[in-house]
Design a protein around this motif. Structure first.
Motif, PDB file in Angstrom:
ATOM      1  N   ARG A 195       2.551  -0.892  -1.889  1.00 12.21           N
ATOM      2  CA  ARG A 195       2.037   0.303  -2.565  1.00 12.21           C
ATOM      3  C   ARG A 195       3.178   1.085  -3.222  1.00 12.21           C
ATOM      4  N   GLU A 236       0.822   9.061   1.050  1.00  9.92           N
ATOM      5  CA  GLU A 236       0.316   7.694   1.220  1.00  9.92           C
ATOM      6  C   GLU A 236       1.301   6.747   1.886  1.00  9.92           C
ATOM      7  N   ILE A 237       2.573   7.065   1.853  1.00  5.12           N
ATOM      8  CA  ILE A 237       3.584   6.122   2.323  1.00  5.12           C
ATOM      9  C   ILE A 237       4.022   6.499   3.747  1.00  5.12           C
ATOM     10  N   ASN A 247       4.379   0.079   4.275  1.00 12.51           N
ATOM     11  CA  ASN A 247       3.514  -0.464   3.228  1.00 12.51           C
ATOM     12  C   ASN A 247       4.302  -0.544   1.926  1.00 12.51           C
ATOM     13  N   ARG A 268       2.533  11.323  -4.129  1.00 12.28           N
ATOM     14  CA  ARG A 268       1.852  10.171  -3.541  1.00 12.28           C
ATOM     15  C   ARG A 268       2.646   9.582  -2.383  1.00 12.28           C
ATOM     16  N   THR A 284       4.378  -0.668  -6.470  1.00  7.82           N
ATOM     17  CA  THR A 284       3.491  -0.367  -7.595  1.00  7.82           C
ATOM     18  C   THR A 284       3.747   1.031  -8.140  1.00  7.82           C
ATOM     19  N   LEU A 285       3.973   1.961  -7.236  1.00  6.63           N
ATOM     20  CA  LEU A 285       4.223   3.346  -7.657  1.00  6.63           C
ATOM     21  C   LEU A 285       5.526   3.447  -8.447  1.00  6.63           C
TER      22      LEU A 285
END
Length: 375
Positions: free
Chosen positions: A245, A294-295, A242, A290, A248-249
């Protein structure tokens, strides 16, 4: 009457009439004594004398036997002493030779004494790169991290773990050049200023197959001494499932610089280590927390957090999260192992893959050594 006249006898005082001398001849020999008619008498020894003689003979025999036994005993002792002396000499020479044969070579080169390999690699002695003049090493124990006490000022490329011997690296300590200010590549994420905005981050999305070679990574030489090149922070996106995402981070927290090193060891395990530097430890921590939750990486889209008992041995100020793929090989050994490392203003992403399974010892070794360099 007789016919012969009587011989007149000499009278007193008259001289004797001389007698005629006898005729000369051998003198008469006296008659020999008659031979004795019996042998001389020999006295027989008494019983006491016979006993004494027997005792004397027995004592002489015993003395002779004792002398012979003593001589034989001395001979045996001399022979035994010679044999034991030779045996001690042989054992001393053999022991000395064995000690020299064992202590001279490396222990791992001696058959039967080498420790069975558990997958760990042979790295050169770790060494920290020099700091710019007048700058201090980061103090990760300092709670005022955002004030600059825990910022890594050394060349980020030299904080990467070197290539192990099993991948063609050298076992000699690395030689670092004089420290210089990092020069970010064209199109890199952000500037060196803490006020860099997300707009400074390149907007181009790398392809799904983008890797270190595609992003400008230097080829590691046979001695493993060549430093990795600076790469764009977006180079990490090619490894992710992904990437939007993560992009953006990285824009929100403004990644300042990035570098990468990878190798493939003789056991078939491929290792890739990425380092990303941020302006503050708060930005780095937000990216770390994160990313680990999330990754997902393409190599292990279903990776799960792996329990580890080694986290208590990590250096102060370093946080590590380990993950492993659900796909396994052999004795339930994961084919992919991941680690996310947070060390103040630096975040590291370590990926190790092997279709036959990544050894746990090698993974733990790489993570611990990289953490030590960042601490």
């Amino acid at each position: 009457m007789t016919d012969h006249a009587a011989t007149p006898q000499p009278g007193p005082g008259s001289e004797p009439t001389p007698q005629p001398a006898p005729e000369s001849g051998p003198a008469p020999q006296p008659a020999a004594d008659p031979a004795p008619t019996t042998a001389p008498t020999v006295e027989e020894p008494t019983a006491e004398e016979q006993a004494l003689a027997a005792q004397a003979l027995a004592a002489q025999a015993l003395a002779a036997q004792a002398a012979e036994e003593q001589a034989a005993h001395r001979t045996r002792r001399r022979k035994a002493a010679v044999r034991w002396g030779c045996a001690v000499l042989v054992f001393a020479l053999a022991g000395t030779g064995t000690a020299l044969a064992v202590t001279a070579p490396e222990r791992t080169d001696i058959p039967g004494l080498a420790t069975a390999g558990d997958g760990r690699y042979t790295f050169p002695p770790l060494a920290l790169p020099p700091l710019p003049s007048g700058k201090a090493a980061p103090n990760l124990k300092d709670k005022a991290k955002d004030k600059g006490a825990a910022v890594h000022l050394a060349d980020l490329r030299h904080l990467l773990l070197p290539v192990p011997k099993e991948a063609g690296g050298s076992v000699n300590p690395p030689v670092f050049p004089a420290p210089t200010a990092p020069t970010l590549p064209a199109g890199s994420a952000g500037s060196a200023s803490p006020t860099a905005s997300p707009s400074d981050t390149p907007s181009g999305t790398p392809s799904a197959t983008a890797g270190p070679s595609a992003s400008g990574t230097a080829t590691v030489g046979p001695e493993g001494a060549a430093p990795a090149n600076w790469v764009s922070c977006d180079a990490l996106l090619g490894d992710l499932q992904n990437p939007a995402r993560m992009r953006t981070l990285l824009r929100q927290n403004v990644c300042r610089a990035a570098t990468v090193r990878e190798w493939t060891a003789s056991d078939g395990t491929s290792t890739r280590i990425r380092l990303m530097r941020f302006g503050t430890s708060a930005e780095a921590w937000d990216t770390f927390s994160r990313t680990r939750s999330e990754i997902q990486l393409k190599a292990a889209p279903d990776a799960r957090t792996a329990p580890s008992s080694a986290d208590g041995e990590l250096p102060d100020g370093v946080e590590v999260t380990r993950k492993e793929s659900r796909e396994t090989a052999g004795k339930d050994v994961p084919t992919t192992r991941l680690a996310f490392v947070s060390a103040s203003d630096v975040v590291a992403v370590i990926t190790m893959t092997n279709p036959r399974g990544v050894p746990a010892a090698a993974f733990r070794q790489v993570v611990d050594l990289q953490s030590d360099l960042l601490a």
